[in-house]
Motif scaffolding. Sequence first.
Motif, PDB file in Angstrom:
ATOM      1  N   LYS A  52      42.781  39.691  48.773  1.00 17.29           N
ATOM      2  CA  LYS A  52      42.239  40.316  47.561  1.00 17.29           C
ATOM      3  C   LYS A  52      41.447  39.316  46.726  1.00 17.29           C
ATOM      4  N   LYS A  53      41.878  38.067  46.715  1.00 15.09           N
ATOM      5  CA  LYS A  53      41.217  37.035  45.914  1.00 15.09           C
ATOM      6  C   LYS A  53      40.119  36.289  46.683  1.00 15.09           C
ATOM      7  N   ARG A  54      39.960  36.611  47.948  1.00 14.87           N
ATOM      8  CA  ARG A  54      39.006  35.897  48.805  1.00 14.87           C
ATOM      9  C   ARG A  54      37.584  35.860  48.236  1.00 14.87           C
ATOM     10  N   PRO A  55      37.012  36.979  47.764  1.00 13.05           N
ATOM     11  CA  PRO A  55      35.652  36.894  47.213  1.00 13.05           C
ATOM     12  C   PRO A  55      35.563  35.962  46.003  1.00 13.05           C
ATOM     13  N   ALA A  56      36.548  36.007  45.130  1.00 14.91           N
ATOM     14  CA  ALA A  56      36.545  35.127  43.956  1.00 14.91           C
ATOM     15  C   ALA A  56      36.726  33.670  44.366  1.00 14.91           C
ATOM     16  N   LEU A  57      37.558  33.421  45.380  1.00 13.79           N
ATOM     17  CA  LEU A  57      37.740  32.057  45.880  1.00 13.79           C
ATOM     18  C   LEU A  57      36.436  31.518  46.469  1.00 13.79           C
ATOM     19  N   ALA A  58      35.750  32.354  47.246  1.00 19.45           N
ATOM     20  CA  ALA A  58      34.476  31.920  47.833  1.00 19.45           C
ATOM     21  C   ALA A  58      33.457  31.599  46.744  1.00 19.45           C
TER      22      ALA A  58
END
Length: 185
Positions: A52-58
Amino acid sequence: MSWYCDVAPGHPFHGPYHDHEYGFPVTDDAVLFERLALEIFQAGLSWLIVLKKRPALAAAFDGFAIDRVVQYGEDDILRLMADSGIIRNRRKIEAIIENARRLQEIRHQHGSFAAWIAAHHPLSKEEWVRLFRRSFVFMGGEVVGEFLMSIGVLAGAHRDDCPVQERIRAACPAWLDPVRLETGN
């Protein structure tokens, strides 16, 4: 034994990752660095939180561009710690930055992270864990094992009867012998 193949189908986050990424061979250094970082961020948390947080992490880590992340300093750590869209664990953030520095050296010596992995293949999981612990920080057995399964180096990402498994076998490069994946030898 519980399989990701049983949980993922149809799930809005697990499904696409299971069907199109998990266990497939990876040679792009930014993708490899992202996967390593995601596994570090997952330690002690659920994989669903990470997905779920992958786009924000990228976005927060400049697309996991190694040459950008190596330049991060204390201001960047503070920026990341203030970002509510990501997993805000200082030890993990610092590990990602340090591992980018170590990856830069590996790329300097071997040409790429993928070439470094290929040069050491095949190893047992225990040998991989020892190598990763010598080469990187925040490397537990679960982080290393899941990272290597996620990029197709270690077997176990999918059951033999999972439809994705056949696509993975077809995608394996010559150095990543699918027979070794199955036997662990």
